[in-house]
Each structure stands twice: as C-alpha cells, then as structure tokens.
Design a protein around this motif. Structure first.
Motif, mmCIF file in Angstrom:
data_model
loop_
_atom_site.group_PDB
_atom_site.id
_atom_site.type_symbol
_atom_site.label_atom_id
_atom_site.label_comp_id
_atom_site.label_asym_id
_atom_site.label_seq_id
_atom_site.Cartn_x
_atom_site.Cartn_y
_atom_site.Cartn_z
ATOM 1 N N PHE A 4 49.305 168.445 100.711
ATOM 2 C CA PHE A 4 50.706 168.254 100.341
ATOM 3 C C PHE A 4 51.326 167.134 101.165
ATOM 4 N N SER A 5 51.100 167.107 102.439
ATOM 5 C CA SER A 5 51.649 166.075 103.304
ATOM 6 C C SER A 5 51.152 164.696 102.887
ATOM 7 N N GLU A 80 53.979 164.874 92.683
ATOM 8 C CA GLU A 80 53.130 164.101 91.763
ATOM 9 C C GLU A 80 53.941 163.557 90.583
ATOM 10 N N VAL A 81 54.953 164.308 90.156
ATOM 11 C CA VAL A 81 55.801 163.854 89.051
ATOM 12 C C VAL A 81 56.536 162.570 89.449
ATOM 13 N N ILE A 82 57.040 162.550 90.651
ATOM 14 C CA ILE A 82 57.774 161.380 91.121
ATOM 15 C C ILE A 82 56.829 160.198 91.318
ATOM 16 N N GLU A 325 51.623 161.154 84.688
ATOM 17 C CA GLU A 325 51.810 162.551 85.060
ATOM 18 C C GLU A 325 50.727 163.437 84.456
ATOM 19 N N SER A 326 50.319 163.156 83.234
ATOM 20 C CA SER A 326 49.262 163.949 82.597
ATOM 21 C C SER A 326 47.953 163.837 83.365
ATOM 22 N N GLY A 331 44.676 167.233 88.991
ATOM 23 C CA GLY A 331 44.272 167.553 90.357
ATOM 24 C C GLY A 331 44.261 166.334 91.248
ATOM 25 N N ASP A 332 43.686 166.494 92.419
ATOM 26 C CA ASP A 332 43.665 165.411 93.399
ATOM 27 C C ASP A 332 42.942 164.180 92.877
ATOM 28 N N TRP A 333 41.853 164.400 92.166
ATOM 29 C CA TRP A 333 41.106 163.240 91.673
ATOM 30 C C TRP A 333 41.914 162.489 90.614
ATOM 31 N N GLY A 334 42.753 163.220 89.856
ATOM 32 C CA GLY A 334 43.617 162.560 88.881
ATOM 33 C C GLY A 334 44.643 161.672 89.566
#
Length: 414
Positions: A4-5, A80-82, A325-326, A331-334
């Motif tokens: 998260f950080s 992630e959205v931002i 965003e999709s 996940g992290d790899w996305g």
C-alpha cells in the motif's frame, strides 16, 4: 501495508509528473502573446512565469477542494484509481503538446478521474451536479466571456491611443503586457497547481493517510507548486508558437488586452472554486483581441482544430483512465504494466518530437500561412491609421520628367 505504501508513493510521484506536464503545456497561456510581440525574450518570459506560478500555488485551496472533495465520492476510491486517472491525463497532455494544440490540462485530469472512477465504482460515484456547475458550464462560458472582454478592451485601447505618440504608446503597452502576463502566471499557479494538490489529497484520503474533508497538507502545496514551476520554466514551445502566432497576429495593445481579460476571468473563477481551464480562457481572449483590432483576423483553421481538441479532452482522457483502471484492478502486476506503458508511451512521444524541434530560437517562426477566409478578410479590410501592414509594399510611381526645353540640345549619348 508495504505494498500500500508503495502504490501511494507511485500515485504521488505520478501526480507531480502530471503537474510538470501541466506546467510546460500551459506556459503559453501566460507568455505566448508576450513572446510573440517581443515584449520579453523567450527565456526571460518562462523564468518569470515559473516564479509566479510557484507563488500562485500558495494563494488559495478552493479549487483543490473542488477536486478532492466535490467531483467524485471519496469512499471506495482506491489509490490505483487515481493512478489510472493520472495516466489518462498525462498521455493526453503529451499528445496535444506534440501537435502544438493548446488543450485543457484541467479537463484531461478530470476526464481521467471520472473515467477511472466510473470503471471502479460506477456512475453513482461521480457527482454530476458538481461536474456540470463547476466544470462544464465554466468550460463553455470562460472562452466566451474572456473573448468578449478582450475584444472590447482592444477596441478601447486603440480608441484611447489614437492621439498618443506611437512609440511611447507602444512602449507603455509592452510594459503593461509584461505586468498582465505576470498576473496570468500568478492566476495559473493559483488555479492549476491546485488541481494536482486536490488529486494528491484525494489519494491520501483514499489511502487513509489523512482524514476525509482535509485541506491539502503544506508539503503537498509546496511540491505541487515546485513541479508546475519547473515545467513552466522548461517552456512548452510548440504550444507557445500556436498561441502566439498560429491564432492571430498580435500587437502590444492586443496582447495587453488579451492577458488582462484572461487573468481577470481566471482569478475570479479560482476565488469561486471553479475548476476553470486557463487554456480556454486565454485562447478565447487571444481570439477576441485578434478580432478587436481593425483589420485583425483570426486563423479559423487553427481555432477549429483547438475546438475539436477541447471537445475530445474529457472523453479521451476518461477512456484511457477507465482502461488503465481495468488493468490495475487485476493486481500488482496490472499496475506495473500500466506504469511501464506510461513510461514507454511518454518516451515515444518525446522521441517523435525531436524530429522537428521547437525551442526558444524558433518559437516566433510563423506556424502556418493564413487560410483562404483570413486572406480574403485581410484583403478587403483597411489597416488602422498609422499601421504598416507586414508583407505589403507600396508601389511608388516613377516621377514624371519635365518636358525638355526645345531650345536646349539633347545631351550626347555616352
């Protein structure tokens, strides 16, 4: 928590990168007319604009609050959205910079945010009333209001200056143009730097780093101001050329009227919390000033391309933001894939831009010849009194020789 950080740090860095592109994308708003009329040398102009953008970032947080608290629902928004929203905004800024179109960085940011939010939380997460009253209506009204104000101010300037000494009046208008350009730069920092403050604050709220309804922290205000100032100093020379030479040819009186009108509209909107596009305001005022001078014309082909870009900004950035965003939702790899794509696309755009370099040395070169309509209007409209029209030369008939005196013999041929 470590993951998260990391994502929150990525969002903050990406937001500052957007702020940087906003700076060089919008330098033209403050300094294009000042550079095109020769009131300031190009590098001096962008340095002055950078300092005033930084100062303007500390004057208000109303626009930042509009973005961080009003445009979308804070609950359920992930960092992630931002990040996805910023990807859409940055790519649109770079693409329009590449082709030299003064589009709205503000609308690119809000379009990306709206698209990413809808992809993540649905239509209900976007506050439609705020979008209409504080984004869409100002977008339509700003160029019209600024354009009419500049048109009237230009005509008033020429009317009052009819009896003034030409050189003294021009010198005075150049000084006034420098002051008004500084005012636009200050207004730009007040309005546009706040948008990055708002998006970073929204990310901090989404990540739980600050409480909801918080104002931007001091470090956010400072970092956003520095990022937009640095981008401004580098100068978006391609867009400066379009704004200063591509729309119309400006004289110092027109430049002064255009910048004063735009600055007034921008500062008033910032005070009211409207997320106004400085690009729309300045473009409208430049066109109004162009039409305000007798014999002045606007290159409508360039203006039409700009209008198309304005209409595409919100939906195009929204589509990219929604797509990003999709992918990040996988996940992290996305998220890593989207980050790599952003860096690769930005590098490709920069490499393409090197094929035809526009910088301080050639920024005042004419971008394009006038169109058919512009040429026709210029041909039938007399220039203002005392003005020499560039590119036209007077044909002076040869003096008529006096009739020779019949008593005088002709000179011998040599």
């Amino acid at each position: 928590m470590e993951n998260f950080s990391l994502i929150l740090a990525i969002v903050v860095v990406t937001a500052l990168a957007f702020d940087f592109t906003n700076g060089f994308h919008d330098t033209a708003n403050a300094m294009a007319t000042t550079i095109s009329t020769g009131a300031l040398k190009p590098k001096v102009a962008v340095a002055m604009s950078a300092v005033l953008n930084l100062a303007g970032a500390f004057l208000s947080v109303e626009v930042a609050n509009t973005i961080s608290k009003g445009l979308v629902d804070e609950t359920g928004i992930r960092p992630e959205v931002i990040f996805a929203a910023l990807v859409g905004a940055i790519l649109w800024n770079l693409l329009t910079w590449l082709v030299g179109l003064p589009s709205s960085s503000s609308h690119a940011l809000m379009g990306g945010l709206i698209g990413a939010t809808i992809a993540s939380a649905g239509m209900g997460a976007v506050h439609g009333d705020v979008l209409v009253t504080k984004v869409l209506i100002p977008a339509l009204a700003a160029p019209v209001v600024a354009g009419l104000a500049a048109l009237l101010a230009t005509r008033l300037s020429y009317t009052l200056g009819k009896k003034a000494d030409g050189k003294a009046a021009e010198k005075g208008y150049r000084a006034g143009q420098i002051a008004s350009a500084g005012l636009v730069s200050l207004a730009h920092g007040t309005n546009d730097a706040q948008k990055t403050m708002g998006i970073i604050t929204l990310a901090l709220v989404a990540g739980g780093a600050v409480s909801p309804d918080s104002d931007p922290p001091t470090w956010v205000i400072l970092s956003a101001g520095l990022a937009i100032a640095l981008g401004t100093y580098l100068g978006g020379w391609r867009i400066i050329r379009t704004m200063g030479k591509g729309l119309t040819e400006l004289q110092p009186q027109q430049g002064f009227a255009a910048q004063t009108s735009a600055a007034t509209v921008i500062l008033a909107s910032s005070h009211l919390g409207f997320s106004l596009s400085t690009t729309h305001s300045v473009s409208g005022s430049v066109m109004g000033a162009g039409l305000g001078r007798k014999g002045g014309v606007v290159r409508w082909s360039t203006a039409t391309r700009m209008l198309v870009a304005w209409c595409l900004t919100l939906p195009a950035a929204a589509l990219v933001g929604a797509g990003a965003e999709s992918v990040t939702n996988l996940g992290d790899w996305g998220t890593a894939v989207v980050a790599v794509f952003l860096v690769a696309a930005s590098a490709a755009i920069w490499k393409i831009s090197r094929r035809e370099v526009v910088d301080a040395s050639n920024v005042n070169d004419s971008e394009e010849p006038a169109g058919v309509v512009t040429t026709a209007i210029a041909a039938v409209t007399p220039p203002p009194t005392g003005t020499v029209t560039e590119g036209l030369t007077a044909t002076i008939p040869a003096p008529v020789s006096a009739a020779p005196d019949p008593a005088t013999p002709p000179a011998a041929a040599v």
